[in-house]
Write a protein that holds these residues in place. Structure first.
Motif, PDB file in Angstrom:
ATOM      1  N   LEU A  48       0.829  -1.182  -0.022  1.00  0.00           N
ATOM      2  CA  LEU A  48       0.063  -0.153   0.041  1.00  0.00           C
ATOM      3  C   LEU A  48       1.059   1.267  -0.021  1.00  0.00           C
ATOM      4  CD1 LEU A  48      -2.998   0.991   0.664  1.00  0.00           C
ATOM      5  CD2 LEU A  48      -2.236   1.410   3.013  1.00  0.00           C
ATOM      6  N   THR A  49       0.596   2.312  -0.904  1.00  0.00           N
ATOM      7  CA  THR A  49       1.414   3.138  -0.861  1.00  0.00           C
ATOM      8  C   THR A  49       0.644   4.293  -0.775  1.00  0.00           C
ATOM      9  OG1 THR A  49       2.836   2.319  -2.625  1.00  0.00           O
ATOM     10  CG2 THR A  49       2.996   4.744  -2.407  1.00  0.00           C
ATOM     11  N   TYR A  50       1.035   5.626   0.084  1.00  0.00           N
ATOM     12  CA  TYR A  50       0.466   6.496   0.286  1.00  0.00           C
ATOM     13  C   TYR A  50       1.239   7.947   0.306  1.00  0.00           C
ATOM     14  CZ  TYR A  50       0.976   6.502   5.167  1.00  0.00           C
ATOM     15  OH  TYR A  50       1.520   6.526   6.626  1.00  0.00           O
ATOM     16  N   GLN A  51       0.735   9.074  -0.249  1.00  0.00           N
ATOM     17  CA  GLN A  51       1.433  10.284  -0.554  1.00  0.00           C
ATOM     18  C   GLN A  51       0.938  11.137   0.874  1.00  0.00           C
ATOM     19  OE1 GLN A  51       3.936  10.876  -3.076  1.00  0.00           O
ATOM     20  NE2 GLN A  51       4.352  12.808  -1.904  1.00  0.00           N
ATOM     21  N   SER A  52       1.711  11.747   1.576  1.00  0.00           N
ATOM     22  CA  SER A  52       1.223  12.749   2.535  1.00  0.00           C
ATOM     23  C   SER A  52       2.354  13.765   2.477  1.00  0.00           C
ATOM     24  CB  SER A  52       1.179  11.959   4.064  1.00  0.00           C
ATOM     25  OG  SER A  52       2.572  12.045   4.622  1.00  0.00           O
ATOM     26  N   ASP A  53       1.653  15.042   2.927  1.00  0.00           N
ATOM     27  CA  ASP A  53       2.404  16.214   2.850  1.00  0.00           C
ATOM     28  C   ASP A  53       3.520  16.152   4.045  1.00  0.00           C
ATOM     29  OD1 ASP A  53       0.493  17.136   1.061  1.00  0.00           O
ATOM     30  OD2 ASP A  53      -0.417  18.316   2.533  1.00  0.00           O
ATOM     31  N   GLU A  57       6.197  10.163   0.118  1.00  0.00           N
ATOM     32  CA  GLU A  57       5.678   8.828  -0.066  1.00  0.00           C
ATOM     33  C   GLU A  57       6.005   7.779   0.610  1.00  0.00           C
ATOM     34  OE1 GLU A  57       5.074   6.620  -4.706  1.00  0.00           O
ATOM     35  OE2 GLU A  57       7.183   7.042  -3.822  1.00  0.00           O
ATOM     36  N   VAL A  58       4.796   6.801   1.220  1.00  0.00           N
ATOM     37  CA  VAL A  58       5.043   6.013   2.469  1.00  0.00           C
ATOM     38  C   VAL A  58       4.710   4.690   1.785  1.00  0.00           C
ATOM     39  CG1 VAL A  58       4.468   5.225   4.728  1.00  0.00           C
ATOM     40  CG2 VAL A  58       4.799   7.624   4.143  1.00  0.00           C
ATOM     41  N   PHE A  59       5.607   3.711   2.152  1.00  0.00           N
ATOM     42  CA  PHE A  59       5.011   2.178   1.730  1.00  0.00           C
ATOM     43  C   PHE A  59       4.744   1.579   2.927  1.00  0.00           C
ATOM     44  CE2 PHE A  59       8.386   3.832  -1.280  1.00  0.00           C
ATOM     45  CZ  PHE A  59       7.782   3.877  -2.306  1.00  0.00           C
ATOM     46  N   VAL A  60       3.896   0.621   3.049  1.00  0.00           N
ATOM     47  CA  VAL A  60       3.291  -0.165   3.896  1.00  0.00           C
ATOM     48  C   VAL A  60       2.979  -1.717   3.384  1.00  0.00           C
ATOM     49  CG1 VAL A  60       1.680  -0.680   5.687  1.00  0.00           C
ATOM     50  CG2 VAL A  60       2.269   1.693   5.098  1.00  0.00           C
ATOM     51  N   ARG A  83       5.668  -1.260   8.042  1.00  0.00           N
ATOM     52  CA  ARG A  83       5.960   0.109   7.387  1.00  0.00           C
ATOM     53  C   ARG A  83       7.318   0.108   6.893  1.00  0.00           C
ATOM     54  NH1 ARG A  83       4.291   5.619   9.757  1.00  0.00           N
ATOM     55  NH2 ARG A  83       2.363   4.145   9.750  1.00  0.00           N
ATOM     56  N   GLY A  84       7.951   0.589   5.951  1.00  0.00           N
ATOM     57  CA  GLY A  84       9.320   0.789   5.456  1.00  0.00           C
ATOM     58  C   GLY A  84       9.618   1.562   4.338  1.00  0.00           C
ATOM     59  N   THR A  85      10.845   2.061   4.350  1.00  0.00           N
ATOM     60  CA  THR A  85      11.415   2.922   3.300  1.00  0.00           C
ATOM     61  C   THR A  85      12.102   2.049   1.993  1.00  0.00           C
ATOM     62  OG1 THR A  85      13.429   3.005   4.495  1.00  0.00           O
ATOM     63  CG2 THR A  85      11.721   4.764   5.002  1.00  0.00           C
ATOM     64  N   ASN A  86      12.524   0.773   2.317  1.00  0.00           N
ATOM     65  CA  ASN A  86      12.909   0.155   1.161  1.00  0.00           C
ATOM     66  C   ASN A  86      11.959  -0.763   0.532  1.00  0.00           C
ATOM     67  OD1 ASN A  86      14.636  -1.758  -0.384  1.00  0.00           O
ATOM     68  ND2 ASN A  86      16.482  -1.843   1.012  1.00  0.00           N
ATOM     69  N   LEU A  87      11.561  -0.444  -0.581  1.00  0.00           N
ATOM     70  CA  LEU A  87      10.504  -1.144  -1.406  1.00  0.00           C
ATOM     71  C   LEU A  87      11.098  -2.575  -1.527  1.00  0.00           C
ATOM     72  CD1 LEU A  87       7.591  -0.652  -2.303  1.00  0.00           C
ATOM     73  CD2 LEU A  87       8.699   0.113  -4.581  1.00  0.00           C
ATOM     74  N   GLU A  88      12.170  -2.940  -1.920  1.00  0.00           N
ATOM     75  CA  GLU A  88      12.496  -4.314  -2.270  1.00  0.00           C
ATOM     76  C   GLU A  88      12.438  -5.251  -0.904  1.00  0.00           C
ATOM     77  OE1 GLU A  88      13.458  -7.592  -4.172  1.00  0.00           O
ATOM     78  OE2 GLU A  88      13.045  -5.698  -5.353  1.00  0.00           O
ATOM     79  N   GLN A  89      12.711  -4.458   0.079  1.00  0.00           N
ATOM     80  CA  GLN A  89      12.460  -5.453   1.377  1.00  0.00           C
ATOM     81  C   GLN A  89      11.249  -5.646   1.756  1.00  0.00           C
ATOM     82  OE1 GLN A  89      14.975  -3.142   4.387  1.00  0.00           O
ATOM     83  NE2 GLN A  89      16.919  -4.336   3.800  1.00  0.00           N
ATOM     84  N   LEU A  90      10.209  -4.579   1.713  1.00  0.00           N
ATOM     85  CA  LEU A  90       8.809  -4.512   1.792  1.00  0.00           C
ATOM     86  C   LEU A  90       8.227  -5.890   0.969  1.00  0.00           C
ATOM     87  CD1 LEU A  90       7.557  -1.216   2.688  1.00  0.00           C
ATOM     88  CD2 LEU A  90       7.734  -3.108   4.136  1.00  0.00           C
ATOM     89  N   ARG A  91       8.760  -5.771  -0.457  1.00  0.00           N
ATOM     90  CA  ARG A  91       8.290  -7.027  -1.280  1.00  0.00           C
ATOM     91  C   ARG A  91       8.925  -8.368  -0.705  1.00  0.00           C
ATOM     92  NH1 ARG A  91       4.092  -6.228  -4.619  1.00  0.00           N
ATOM     93  NH2 ARG A  91       4.339  -3.938  -5.643  1.00  0.00           N
TER      94      ARG A  91
END
Length: 129
Positions: A48-53, A57-60, A83-91
């Protein structure tokens, strides 16, 4: 928009300044913007990706669940989230943790179906005797 990610026993995230959300369903990914119509979607394990002010961009990584959008409120109810910042690790976490559990659950469901089928067949034979 306001995004709430709810787990069975706690609120995982409560973000009020969300401008965009991207989620994955059985039919593929879809996006939500603030003026989109209200909707409900069944989510599959994924990102799940969301954009907040405030946070950008945050990946969950999420397990299967349900997304509901009503007005300016978006609720995501899932069993587990990371939650994480590294998209590959989350995948990798989704592949390793969330999809494996689904295989176990599918095996249990198949065993239950077989038991139920055997019970119905035996009951039908007993009734005919």
């Amino acid at each position: 928009m306001r995004l709430k990610v709810l787990l069975p026993f706690r609120v995982f995230a409560d973000q009020t300044d969300v401008s965009r959300i991207v989620a994955e369903t059985h039919d593929g990914s879809f996006g939500l913007l603030p003026r989109r119509r209200d909707c409900v979607a069944a989510l599959v394990p994924g990102i799940l990706t969301y954009q907040s002010d405030a946070d950008g961009e945050v990946f969950v990584a999420i397990d299967e669940g349900l997304l509901t959008k009503i007005g300016n409120e978006v609720w995501v109810v899932v069993r587990r989230a990371t939650r994480g910042t590294n998209l590959e690790q989350l995948r990798e976490a989704v592949q390793r943790d969330y999809l494996t559990l689904d295989d176990i659950q599918q095996s249990a469901r198949e065993a239950t179906r077989k038991l139920e089928s055997n019970f119905v067949n035996r009951f039908a034979r007993f009734k005919n005797e």
